[in-house]
Design an enzyme around this catalytic site. Structure first.
Site, PDB file in Angstrom:
ATOM      1  N   HIS A 254      -8.600  -0.646   2.717  1.00  0.00           N
ATOM      2  CA  HIS A 254      -7.304  -1.054   2.157  1.00  0.00           C
ATOM      3  C   HIS A 254      -7.164  -2.581   2.200  1.00  0.00           C
ATOM      4  CE1 HIS A 254      -2.737  -0.369   1.886  1.00  0.00           C
ATOM      5  NE2 HIS A 254      -2.822  -1.638   2.244  1.00  0.00           N
ATOM      6  N   GLU A 255      -7.548  -3.191   3.319  1.00  0.00           N
ATOM      7  CA  GLU A 255      -7.406  -4.657   3.456  1.00  0.00           C
ATOM      8  C   GLU A 255      -8.398  -5.403   2.571  1.00  0.00           C
ATOM      9  OE1 GLU A 255      -4.790  -5.357   4.676  1.00  0.00           O
ATOM     10  OE2 GLU A 255      -4.428  -3.598   5.910  1.00  0.00           O
TER      11      GLU A 255
ATOM     12  N   GLY B 205      -2.457  -3.424   9.565  1.00  0.00           N
ATOM     13  CA  GLY B 205      -3.369  -4.384   8.940  1.00  0.00           C
ATOM     14  C   GLY B 205      -2.573  -5.340   8.070  1.00  0.00           C
TER      15      GLY B 205
ATOM     16  N   HIS C  92      -7.235  -5.620  -0.860  1.00  0.00           N
ATOM     17  CA  HIS C  92      -6.230  -6.682  -1.084  1.00  0.00           C
ATOM     18  C   HIS C  92      -6.905  -8.006  -1.461  1.00  0.00           C
ATOM     19  CE1 HIS C  92      -2.239  -5.122  -0.230  1.00  0.00           C
ATOM     20  NE2 HIS C  92      -2.605  -4.620   0.941  1.00  0.00           N
TER      21      HIS C  92
ATOM     22  N   GLN D 173      -1.159 -11.182   1.157  1.00  0.00           N
ATOM     23  CA  GLN D 173       0.175 -10.602   1.372  1.00  0.00           C
ATOM     24  C   GLN D 173       1.161 -11.602   1.959  1.00  0.00           C
ATOM     25  OE1 GLN D 173      -1.562  -6.983   3.535  1.00  0.00           O
ATOM     26  NE2 GLN D 173       0.215  -6.118   2.502  1.00  0.00           N
TER      27      GLN D 173
ATOM     28  N   CYS E 104       1.814   0.487   2.378  1.00  0.00           N
ATOM     29  CA  CYS E 104       1.445  -0.918   2.267  1.00  0.00           C
ATOM     30  C   CYS E 104       2.688  -1.767   2.484  1.00  0.00           C
ATOM     31  CB  CYS E 104       0.859  -1.203   0.886  1.00  0.00           C
ATOM     32  SG  CYS E 104       0.313  -2.908   0.681  1.00  0.00           S
ATOM     33  N   LEU E 105       2.547  -2.802   3.295  1.00  0.00           N
ATOM     34  CA  LEU E 105       3.694  -3.665   3.578  1.00  0.00           C
ATOM     35  C   LEU E 105       4.182  -4.372   2.315  1.00  0.00           C
ATOM     36  CD1 LEU E 105       2.474  -5.157   6.982  1.00  0.00           C
ATOM     37  CD2 LEU E 105       4.224  -3.400   6.618  1.00  0.00           C
TER      38      LEU E 105
HETATM   39  O1  GNR Z   1       0.537  -0.585   7.963  1.00  0.00           O
HETATM   40  C1  GNR Z   1      -0.273  -0.082   7.169  1.00  0.00           C
HETATM   41  N1  GNR Z   1      -0.616   1.226   7.313  1.00  0.00           N
HETATM   42  C2  GNR Z   1      -1.681   1.813   6.646  1.00  0.00           C
HETATM   43  C3  GNR Z   1      -1.801   3.198   6.688  1.00  0.00           C
HETATM   44  C4  GNR Z   1      -2.863   3.831   6.067  1.00  0.00           C
HETATM   45  C5  GNR Z   1      -3.817   3.090   5.411  1.00  0.00           C
HETATM   46  C6  GNR Z   1      -3.707   1.703   5.338  1.00  0.00           C
HETATM   47  C7  GNR Z   1      -2.648   1.071   5.957  1.00  0.00           C
HETATM   48  S1  GNR Z   1      -2.550  -0.659   5.906  1.00  0.00           S
HETATM   49  C8  GNR Z   1      -0.812  -0.893   6.058  1.00  0.00           C
HETATM   50  C9  GNR Z   1      -0.456  -2.362   6.184  1.00  0.00           C
HETATM   51  C10 GNR Z   1      -0.842  -3.086   4.911  1.00  0.00           C
HETATM   52  O2  GNR Z   1      -0.188  -3.076   3.896  1.00  0.00           O
HETATM   53  N2  GNR Z   1      -1.964  -3.741   4.925  1.00  0.00           N
HETATM   54  O3  GNR Z   1      -2.384  -4.391   3.826  1.00  0.00           O
HETATM   55 NI    NI Z   2      -1.487  -3.276   2.148  1.00  0.00          NI
END
Ligand code: GNR
Ligand code: NI
Length: 172
Positions: A136-137, A46, A140, A51, A94-95
């Site tokens: 999670h997204e 995601g 953000h 980001q 998270c990236l």
């Molecule tokens: O790549 C991602 N893996 C992930 C694993 C578990 C829960 C959420 C994520 S999102 C993350 C990529 C990211 O930072 N998205 O904002």
């Molecule tokens: Ni993230």
């Protein structure tokens, strides 16, 4: 494939800002293509526009298995409209916090309302990994990171380690 974009790391202020509503324009379509290319290259499941430095309510994701055909999803202005009572805990990364992983408990199922790239109203229901990724997204877009769910002690440990790792990378 489309060109990729640099990913912002904590403590970039953009990651703590509230993102603005987006409209389905050609610019947003072009940005979503670049975001998908960036997400696949990272690799990640995601990516939210903040980001990559754009304070817009735009998310791309693809939680398909590695050996399955790709299944990119692009969400404009996503909102959680319902959540299950039961929670599921999974390890998140998270990236924008490279190399940091921690268990996070969130609703196991979520329903999300959003607009498609043509501006049409859509809904998606996700459970498991998809549910975690959607939440999670969307976090953000509100300046929230998964480390915000950890104890202050653990969060500060992560932040110090990340600062150290990134400094080492810069100095190299
Ligand atoms: O790549 C991602 N893996 C992930 C694993 C578990 C829960 C959420 C994520 S999102 C993350 C990529 C990211 O930072 N998205 O904002
Ligand atoms: Ni993230």
């Amino acid at each position: 494939m489309s060109e990729t974009m640099p990913i912002l790391y904590v403590p970039a202020p953009m990651l703590r800002a509230r993102a603005r509503l987006v409209e389905a324009t050609d610019d947003v379509r072009a940005l979503s293509e670049k975001m998908l290319a960036t997400m696949y290259a990272a690799p990640g499941i995601g990516l939210a526009a903040p980001q990559v430095g754009e304070a817009l309510r735009l998310v791309v994701l693809d939680v398909s298995a590695k050996d399955a055909p790709p299944n990119p999803v692009i969400l404009l202005n996503p909102e959680v409209v319902a959540v299950s009572e039961d929670l599921a805990t999974r390890e998140e990364g998270c990236l924008s916090l490279p190399g940091m992983y921690a268990d996070v408990a969130r609703p196991h199922v979520v329903r999300v309302r959003y607009q498609g790239l043509d501006g049409s109203k859509q809904e998606i229901e996700g459970e498991g990994l998809l549910a975690a990724c959607l939440q999670h997204e969307i976090d953000h877009l509100n300046g929230v990171l998964f480390i915000d769910y950890l104890s202050p002690l653990k969060r500060n440990m992560f932040l110090r380690k990340l600062a150290k790792d990134l400094k080492r990378e810069r100095d190299q």
